[in-house]
Design a protein around this motif. Structure first.
Motif, short mmCIF file in Angstrom:
data_model
loop_
_atom_site.label_atom_id
_atom_site.label_comp_id
_atom_site.label_asym_id
_atom_site.label_seq_id
_atom_site.Cartn_x
_atom_site.Cartn_y
_atom_site.Cartn_z
N MET A 134 -90.68 -1.91 -42.20
CA MET A 134 -90.96 -0.50 -41.94
C MET A 134 -91.88 -0.33 -40.74
O MET A 134 -91.79 0.66 -40.01
N LYS A 135 -92.77 -1.31 -40.55
CA LYS A 135 -93.67 -1.24 -39.41
C LYS A 135 -92.90 -1.24 -38.09
O LYS A 135 -93.31 -0.62 -37.10
N ASP A 136 -91.79 -1.94 -38.07
CA ASP A 136 -90.98 -2.03 -36.84
C ASP A 136 -89.79 -1.08 -36.90
O ASP A 136 -88.87 -1.19 -36.06
N ASN A 137 -89.79 -0.18 -37.89
CA ASN A 137 -88.71 0.78 -38.05
C ASN A 137 -87.33 0.11 -38.13
O ASN A 137 -86.34 0.62 -37.59
N SER A 140 -84.80 2.17 -43.18
CA SER A 140 -85.07 3.61 -43.33
C SER A 140 -86.25 3.83 -44.26
O SER A 140 -86.59 2.99 -45.10
N LYS A 141 -86.88 4.98 -44.10
CA LYS A 141 -88.02 5.31 -44.96
C LYS A 141 -87.58 5.45 -46.41
O LYS A 141 -88.33 5.10 -47.34
#
Length: 253
Positions: A134-137, A140-141
């Motif tokens: 998630m840090k590097d996208n 998905s959220k």
């Protein structure tokens, strides 16, 4: 007025006893008929009712403490024993089944806790990986949030199973103790019923002579009815009727 009114009683001279008058204790003797009896009498009362089946010792015989004098029969008592034994066996089977069920549930809960433990570990790894991604996208959220929710749900399920394990253990323990207490009471009740059957054997309660025996073969005896008596012959007493005029002057010699 001058007539001699003196009364005269004539006796033979040889029958007279003449003594000097002295001051001394006066002994007043009376003759009273009495009956020699045993020093004590023990009555035989029926501790349990029933029908007289057998008389082993006849009236007038000497008996020892514990000797069986006669035997009674009572079918209702035997039915009570069979009923009590059946209830006891049923309760024992229920206890065994309860213990088996407890053990099965304990194993099932333990297995589920193990599964939850490994499930939590897997979901923790997934959550940690998703956190890095998630840090590097890279994800998905929604996927990240879902992994977090899965981990929280697994941890909550583990807590609930631990609480269930504790509650079930306490409940089953109380249930087992209650059943065991009931079993003890049923065993005591069965022992009392068997003791009642033993009371159908009418025994001598003391050494002595069977002075009276009332029942006859085939006669029905109710509980508490007097069936006879045992005379204790270690000593004797005299029973007599004394006029109340002498009661306060009666003394033993």
């Amino acid at each position: 007025f001058f007539t001699d009114r003196t009364s005269t009683y004539r006796v033979e001279k040889d029958k007279l006893i003449i003594e000097t008058i002295i001051k001394d204790q006066f002994n007043d003797y009376i003759t009273v008929p009495g009956t020699v009896e045993p020093i004590s009498t023990i009555f035989l009362d029926a501790q349990e009712g029933g029908r007289v089946e057998e008389i082993l010792i006849e009236e007038g015989s000497m008996v020892k403490k514990g000797d069986i004098i006669l035997r009674l029969s009572n079918p209702d008592l035997y039915l009570n024993i069979l009923d009590s034994e059946a209830q006891l066996a049923e309760k024992e089977n229920f206890l065994r089944n309860t213990q088996v069920t407890m053990e099965q549930e304990r194993i099932a809960i333990k297995r589920e806790l193990i599964n939850l433990k490994y499930d939590i570990e897997r979901k923790e790894r997934t959550y940690q990986q998703n956190s890095e991604l998630m840090k590097d996208n890279l994800i998905s959220k929604e996927e990240f949030i879902r992994s977090k929710e899965d981990l929280d749900m697994a941890r909550s399920s583990q807590v609930l199973f631990i609480e269930r394990q504790s509650a079930d253990s306490l409940f089953r323990s109380v249930q087992v103790e209650t059943i065991k207490a009931n079993l003890d009471n049923m065993r005591k009740n069965l022992a009392l019923v068997r003791q009642r059957v033993e009371n159908l054997n009418v025994r001598a309660t003391i050494d002595g002579q069977l002075g009276l025996l009332v029942p006859e073969i085939g006669q029905s005896i109710s509980r508490g009815a007097n069936m006879g008596q045992i005379n204790v012959l270690t000593s004797y007493k005299v029973s007599a009727q004394i006029d109340e005029h002498y009661i306060d002057r009666v003394k033993t010699q």
